[in-house]
Write a protein that holds these residues in place. Structure first.
Motif, PDB file in Angstrom:
ATOM      1  N   GLY A 198      11.176  -5.385   7.372  1.00  0.00           N
ATOM      2  CA  GLY A 198      10.227  -4.441   7.076  1.00  0.00           C
ATOM      3  C   GLY A 198      10.780  -3.126   5.425  1.00  0.00           C
ATOM      4  N   ASP A 199      11.560  -2.784   6.163  1.00  0.00           N
ATOM      5  CA  ASP A 199      12.578  -2.414   4.913  1.00  0.00           C
ATOM      6  C   ASP A 199      12.846  -3.584   3.560  1.00  0.00           C
ATOM      7  OD1 ASP A 199      13.073   0.240   6.291  1.00  0.00           O
ATOM      8  OD2 ASP A 199      15.493  -0.974   7.093  1.00  0.00           O
ATOM      9  N   TYR A 200      12.877  -4.438   3.679  1.00  0.00           N
ATOM     10  CA  TYR A 200      12.672  -5.203   2.494  1.00  0.00           C
ATOM     11  C   TYR A 200      11.057  -5.978   2.237  1.00  0.00           C
ATOM     12  CZ  TYR A 200      17.365  -5.331   3.787  1.00  0.00           C
ATOM     13  OH  TYR A 200      18.466  -5.173   3.826  1.00  0.00           O
ATOM     14  N   LYS A 201      10.069  -5.199   2.567  1.00  0.00           N
ATOM     15  CA  LYS A 201       8.947  -5.942   1.819  1.00  0.00           C
ATOM     16  C   LYS A 201       8.638  -5.530   0.740  1.00  0.00           C
ATOM     17  CE  LYS A 201       5.137  -3.980   4.463  1.00  0.00           C
ATOM     18  NZ  LYS A 201       4.184  -4.155   5.681  1.00  0.00           N
ATOM     19  N   LYS A 202       7.970  -6.498   0.370  1.00  0.00           N
ATOM     20  CA  LYS A 202       7.175  -5.672  -1.157  1.00  0.00           C
ATOM     21  C   LYS A 202       6.513  -6.449  -1.252  1.00  0.00           C
ATOM     22  CE  LYS A 202      11.696  -6.275  -2.832  1.00  0.00           C
ATOM     23  NZ  LYS A 202      12.998  -6.726  -3.924  1.00  0.00           N
ATOM     24  N   VAL A 203       4.703  -5.377  -1.060  1.00  0.00           N
ATOM     25  CA  VAL A 203       3.366  -5.782  -0.635  1.00  0.00           C
ATOM     26  C   VAL A 203       3.044  -6.108  -2.075  1.00  0.00           C
ATOM     27  CG1 VAL A 203       2.968  -5.477   1.684  1.00  0.00           C
ATOM     28  CG2 VAL A 203       2.772  -3.987  -0.490  1.00  0.00           C
ATOM     29  N   GLU A 204       3.422  -5.471  -2.923  1.00  0.00           N
ATOM     30  CA  GLU A 204       2.975  -5.650  -4.383  1.00  0.00           C
ATOM     31  C   GLU A 204       3.183  -6.789  -5.531  1.00  0.00           C
ATOM     32  OE1 GLU A 204       7.513  -4.228  -5.025  1.00  0.00           O
ATOM     33  OE2 GLU A 204       5.721  -3.583  -3.266  1.00  0.00           O
ATOM     34  N   LEU A 205       3.841  -7.374  -4.897  1.00  0.00           N
ATOM     35  CA  LEU A 205       4.290  -8.808  -5.530  1.00  0.00           C
ATOM     36  C   LEU A 205       3.234  -9.695  -4.743  1.00  0.00           C
ATOM     37  CD1 LEU A 205       8.203  -9.464  -4.898  1.00  0.00           C
ATOM     38  CD2 LEU A 205       6.740  -8.372  -6.371  1.00  0.00           C
ATOM     39  N   PHE A 206       2.070  -9.194  -4.473  1.00  0.00           N
ATOM     40  CA  PHE A 206       1.045 -10.043  -3.922  1.00  0.00           C
ATOM     41  C   PHE A 206       0.056  -9.176  -3.185  1.00  0.00           C
ATOM     42  CE2 PHE A 206       0.187 -14.795  -1.584  1.00  0.00           C
ATOM     43  CZ  PHE A 206      -1.845 -14.315  -2.024  1.00  0.00           C
ATOM     44  N   PRO A 207      -0.781  -8.551  -4.256  1.00  0.00           N
ATOM     45  CA  PRO A 207      -1.694  -7.048  -3.807  1.00  0.00           C
ATOM     46  C   PRO A 207      -2.535  -8.102  -2.875  1.00  0.00           C
ATOM     47  CG  PRO A 207      -0.786  -7.055  -5.797  1.00  0.00           C
ATOM     48  CD  PRO A 207      -0.721  -8.354  -5.420  1.00  0.00           C
ATOM     49  N   ASP A 208      -3.292  -9.463  -2.799  1.00  0.00           N
ATOM     50  CA  ASP A 208      -4.481  -9.653  -2.929  1.00  0.00           C
ATOM     51  C   ASP A 208      -3.851 -10.536  -1.079  1.00  0.00           C
ATOM     52  OD1 ASP A 208      -5.725  -9.022  -4.338  1.00  0.00           O
ATOM     53  OD2 ASP A 208      -5.655 -10.617  -5.906  1.00  0.00           O
ATOM     54  N   TRP A 209      -2.735 -10.209  -0.862  1.00  0.00           N
ATOM     55  CA  TRP A 209      -2.485 -11.419   0.429  1.00  0.00           C
ATOM     56  C   TRP A 209      -3.212 -10.775   1.180  1.00  0.00           C
ATOM     57  CZ3 TRP A 209       2.274 -10.217   3.921  1.00  0.00           C
ATOM     58  CH2 TRP A 209       2.892 -11.481   4.433  1.00  0.00           C
ATOM     59  N   ASN A 210      -2.974 -11.931   2.620  1.00  0.00           N
ATOM     60  CA  ASN A 210      -4.216 -11.014   3.746  1.00  0.00           C
ATOM     61  C   ASN A 210      -3.949 -11.603   4.906  1.00  0.00           C
ATOM     62  OD1 ASN A 210      -5.269 -13.603   2.673  1.00  0.00           O
ATOM     63  ND2 ASN A 210      -7.291 -13.035   3.265  1.00  0.00           N
ATOM     64  N   PRO A 211      -2.804 -11.684   5.539  1.00  0.00           N
ATOM     65  CA  PRO A 211      -2.084 -12.491   5.963  1.00  0.00           C
ATOM     66  C   PRO A 211      -2.822 -12.164   7.430  1.00  0.00           C
ATOM     67  CG  PRO A 211      -0.469 -10.275   6.142  1.00  0.00           C
ATOM     68  CD  PRO A 211      -1.832 -10.475   4.865  1.00  0.00           C
ATOM     69  N   LEU A 212      -2.781 -13.617   8.452  1.00  0.00           N
ATOM     70  CA  LEU A 212      -3.160 -12.834  10.068  1.00  0.00           C
ATOM     71  C   LEU A 212      -2.560 -12.090  10.484  1.00  0.00           C
ATOM     72  CD1 LEU A 212      -4.106 -16.800  11.152  1.00  0.00           C
ATOM     73  CD2 LEU A 212      -5.308 -15.303  10.084  1.00  0.00           C
ATOM     74  N   SER A 213      -3.278 -11.192  11.484  1.00  0.00           N
ATOM     75  CA  SER A 213      -2.295 -10.499  12.297  1.00  0.00           C
ATOM     76  C   SER A 213      -2.127 -11.150  13.718  1.00  0.00           C
ATOM     77  CB  SER A 213      -3.719  -9.547  13.281  1.00  0.00           C
ATOM     78  OG  SER A 213      -4.356 -10.127  13.744  1.00  0.00           O
TER      79      SER A 213
END
Length: 341
Positions: A316-331
């Motif tokens: 999680g320290d390296y997570k960059k959600v801003e690179l793919f804002p519409d990404w909707n992964p499965l839980s």
């Protein structure tokens, strides 16, 4: 002679019409340069607002080394974006090449052959999904990529934070690859992913035993680890490599996770899936580490489980959600429902 009459003498009606048309086209070219392509509404020939400008992709030509599960998924996702070209390097006899990709049989032990193959494809990016002993082939592939003019190399990581973990077998091969990329000056992007949520863990009976309803782990069972499915990893990687500016991709680490869970939370998901309680059994972390040091690479699963207890599985320290804002992964729960029998 009035001004309107003078104009009518100089220009016939037809000539005036052509003049106005040329002027309109000139204004359109000034405001909408030809090197910017705009999507157009089917109901109108007028340009859509600037927010719908079709921007050029960061990279368009890829080589994927390895056509296994994750390699095939990444290939398919890259091709689905449109405007991309993907060549899959194999050692022959592979039937998993996705439709639309080109297969190129290579010998990873022959540097000149690798360099020629990369030049022939015009590859801008090499994505390595080599695994197991194949990880040792990445340094030769990186050297060939640099000589062939490749712009970015994605080494086969897709797991725990290998650069933080103590040395052992396959992790050493991963760390050595990144070290070599730095030494030769070839830009790289490392993707860490944690645990594959779509991989049924009962393939490791010592970890997940469905018959006995047990989950046997190392340490406390309360340390968070990242989880994400391989199809979601592939979507994220393909989007990042085609839509992220070069500077944000080069020489960086990107964490990909759908969520963080503990082993106890994982056991609760199994209970919902199978309708029965699961016991979390704990092994002493110090004792496991001692056994790993004695056995080496043959104790690789124990090494991974010990590393999760140390926090190496939390990306999680390296997570960059801003690179793919519409990404909707499965839980994780949704992944278990979908992929576990």
């Amino acid at each position: 002679m009035t001004e309107p009459y003078a104009l009518s003498k100089i220009f016939s009606v037809n000539r005036m019409t052509r003049f106005v048309s040329r002027l309109a086209r000139l204004r359109l070219q000034i405001n909408d340069p030809p090197y910017i392509k705009r999507s157009r509404s089917p109901e109108s020939s007028n340009p859509t607002p600037s927010s719908n400008i079709i921007m050029s992709l960061t990279y368009t030509s890829f080589v994927v080394a390895g056509a296994g599960g994750l390699g095939a998924l990444i290939t398919s996702e890259l091709l689905s974006i449109g405007g991309t070209k993907v060549t899959v390097f194999t050692r022959g006899g592979n039937s998993k090449i996705p439709s639309g990709a080109t297969e190129r049989v290579v010998d990873y032990t022959k540097p000149d052959e690798l360099e020629k193959a990369l030049k022939d494809t015009g590859a801008q990016v090499v994505v390595s999904t080599l695994s197991g002993p194949g990880l040792a082939l990445q340094i030769g592939l990186a050297d060939a990529a640099q000589k062939a003019g490749v712009k970015l190399f994605v080494p086969s990581e897709f797991g725990s934070k290998s650069h933080e973990a103590p040395s052992l077998g396959l992790f050493d091969l991963k760390k050595n690859t990144v070290k070599h990329l730095k030494e030769i000056g070839l830009p790289y992007t490392v993707f860490y992913t944690g645990l594959f949520a779509d991989l049924p863990l009962y393939v490791f009976p010592s970890l997940l035993n469905l018959e006995n309803r047990t989950v046997t782990v190392v340490g406390s069972g309360t340390v968070k680890l990242s989880v994400v499915t391989r199809p979601d990893i592939a979507r994220f990687v393909a989007h990042a490599l085609t839509h992220t500016p070069h500077a944000q991709l080069e020489n960086t680490i990107i964490g990909i996770e759908s969520e963080k869970v503990t082993w106890y939370e994982i056991a609760k998901v199994y209970e919902k899936k199978y309708g029965a309680p699961f016991e979390v059994k704990l092994r002493d972390a110090d004792q496991v580490k001692k056994e790993v040091d004695e056995k080496g690479a043959v104790a690789f699963l124990d090494y991974i489980l010990w590393g999760i207890e140390q926090g190496y599985g939390n990306v999680g320290d390296y997570k960059k959600v801003e690179l793919f804002p519409d990404w909707n992964p499965l839980s994780f729960e949704a992944a278990v429902q979908k992929y576990y029998p």
